[in-house]
Design a protein around this motif. Structure first.
Motif, PDB file in Angstrom:
ATOM      1  N   ARG A  68       0.852  -1.188   0.000  1.00 38.80           N
ATOM      2  CA  ARG A  68       0.000   0.000   0.000  1.00 38.80           C
ATOM      3  C   ARG A  68       0.888   1.237   0.000  1.00 38.80           C
ATOM      4  O   ARG A  68       1.944   1.257   0.630  1.00 38.80           O
ATOM      5  CB  ARG A  68      -0.884  -0.029   1.240  1.00 38.80           C
ATOM      6  N   VAL A  69       0.465   2.274  -0.736  1.00 37.61           N
ATOM      7  CA  VAL A  69       1.217   3.522  -0.835  1.00 37.61           C
ATOM      8  C   VAL A  69       0.334   4.688  -0.389  1.00 37.61           C
ATOM      9  O   VAL A  69      -0.894   4.584  -0.374  1.00 37.61           O
ATOM     10  CB  VAL A  69       1.739   3.761  -2.275  1.00 37.61           C
ATOM     11  N   GLU A  70       0.967   5.788  -0.033  1.00 37.61           N
ATOM     12  CA  GLU A  70       0.239   6.981   0.371  1.00 37.61           C
ATOM     13  C   GLU A  70      -0.434   7.613  -0.833  1.00 37.61           C
ATOM     14  O   GLU A  70       0.072   7.532  -1.956  1.00 37.61           O
ATOM     15  CB  GLU A  70       1.190   7.995   1.000  1.00 37.61           C
ATOM     16  N   VAL A  71      -1.588   8.244  -0.565  1.00 37.88           N
ATOM     17  CA  VAL A  71      -2.307   8.948  -1.632  1.00 37.88           C
ATOM     18  C   VAL A  71      -2.354  10.435  -1.322  1.00 37.88           C
ATOM     19  O   VAL A  71      -2.277  10.858  -0.178  1.00 37.88           O
ATOM     20  CB  VAL A  71      -3.740   8.402  -1.835  1.00 37.88           C
ATOM     21  N   GLU A  72      -2.465  11.189  -2.389  1.00 40.48           N
ATOM     22  CA  GLU A  72      -2.564  12.635  -2.310  1.00 40.48           C
ATOM     23  C   GLU A  72      -3.730  13.075  -3.167  1.00 40.48           C
ATOM     24  O   GLU A  72      -3.821  12.618  -4.316  1.00 40.48           O
ATOM     25  CB  GLU A  72      -1.259  13.219  -2.866  1.00 40.48           C
ATOM     26  N   PRO A  73      -4.676  13.867  -2.718  1.00 35.17           N
ATOM     27  CA  PRO A  73      -4.767  14.356  -1.349  1.00 35.17           C
ATOM     28  C   PRO A  73      -5.137  13.220  -0.396  1.00 35.17           C
ATOM     29  O   PRO A  73      -5.745  12.234  -0.802  1.00 35.17           O
ATOM     30  CB  PRO A  73      -5.892  15.393  -1.417  1.00 35.17           C
ATOM     31  N   ASP A  74      -4.758  13.396   0.852  1.00 34.77           N
ATOM     32  CA  ASP A  74      -5.057  12.400   1.871  1.00 34.77           C
ATOM     33  C   ASP A  74      -6.574  12.269   1.998  1.00 34.77           C
ATOM     34  O   ASP A  74      -7.276  13.267   2.096  1.00 34.77           O
ATOM     35  CB  ASP A  74      -4.445  12.830   3.204  1.00 34.77           C
ATOM     36  N   SER A  75      -7.093  11.062   1.923  1.00 37.01           N
ATOM     37  CA  SER A  75      -8.532  10.834   1.988  1.00 37.01           C
ATOM     38  C   SER A  75      -8.810   9.503   2.668  1.00 37.01           C
ATOM     39  O   SER A  75      -8.155   8.507   2.365  1.00 37.01           O
ATOM     40  CB  SER A  75      -9.142  10.816   0.586  1.00 37.01           C
TER      41      SER A  75
END
Length: 160
Positions: A62-69
């Motif tokens: 899993r990776v971070e998403v932008e914008p954070d949601s």
């Protein structure tokens, strides 16, 4: 509506592909995925679904998403993206070709060679994109379908 049923047996999975909804990679390692803003029962269902999503999908972390949601998740590179609580797909019509994976009905778009799948017939529409690098795409849908079936209540029969 015509429906196909996909089963876990790899020999029964049609060769469908998904494209990613990821817009761009940012410099900090997060991927840019359009956020969703569900309300009411859809938001509640998504809040139940999202914490249970796997840490890996197709052996991708899993990776971070932008914008954070709280309603968006992503894995790997190329990126697999999931958005919970998206609007009803414009392509969903009475004559749409649908298929079923573990009791979850999915709409694939575009119809002739699906690249984006949306779980329909639930209190929240759940959209997933899987790049062509991950084959068969139905393997990812199997894992996700089990969670959607568990956490997102079904609409009354006949409603999509």
């Amino acid at each position: 509506m015509r429906a196909w049923v996909l089963e876990r047996a790899a020999g029964r999975v049609p060769a469908v592909v998904l494209a990613t909804v990821v817009l761009a990679l940012s410099g900090c390692g997060a991927v840019r995925v359009p956020a969703t803003e569900p309300e009411g029962p859809a938001a509640a269902a998504c809040r139940t679904l999202m914490p249970g999503l796997p840490g890996t999908l197709y052996e991708q972390e899993r990776v971070e998403v932008e914008p954070d949601s709280e309603f968006v998740a992503a894995w790997g590179s190329p990126t697999i993206a999931l958005r919970c609580g998206v609007p009803r797909p414009e392509g969903l019509r009475p004559d749409s070709e649908l298929f079923v994976v573990n009791d979850i009905t999915w709409l694939g778009e575009p119809a002739e060679r699906p690249t984006l799948f949306t779980a329909v017939g639930r209190e929240a529409y759940v959209e997933v994109s899987i790049p062509q690098a991950y084959q068969p795409p139905a393997l990812g849908l199997v894992a996700l379908s089990e969670l959607v079936a568990q956490d997102v209540p079904a609409l009354p029969a006949g409603e999509l």
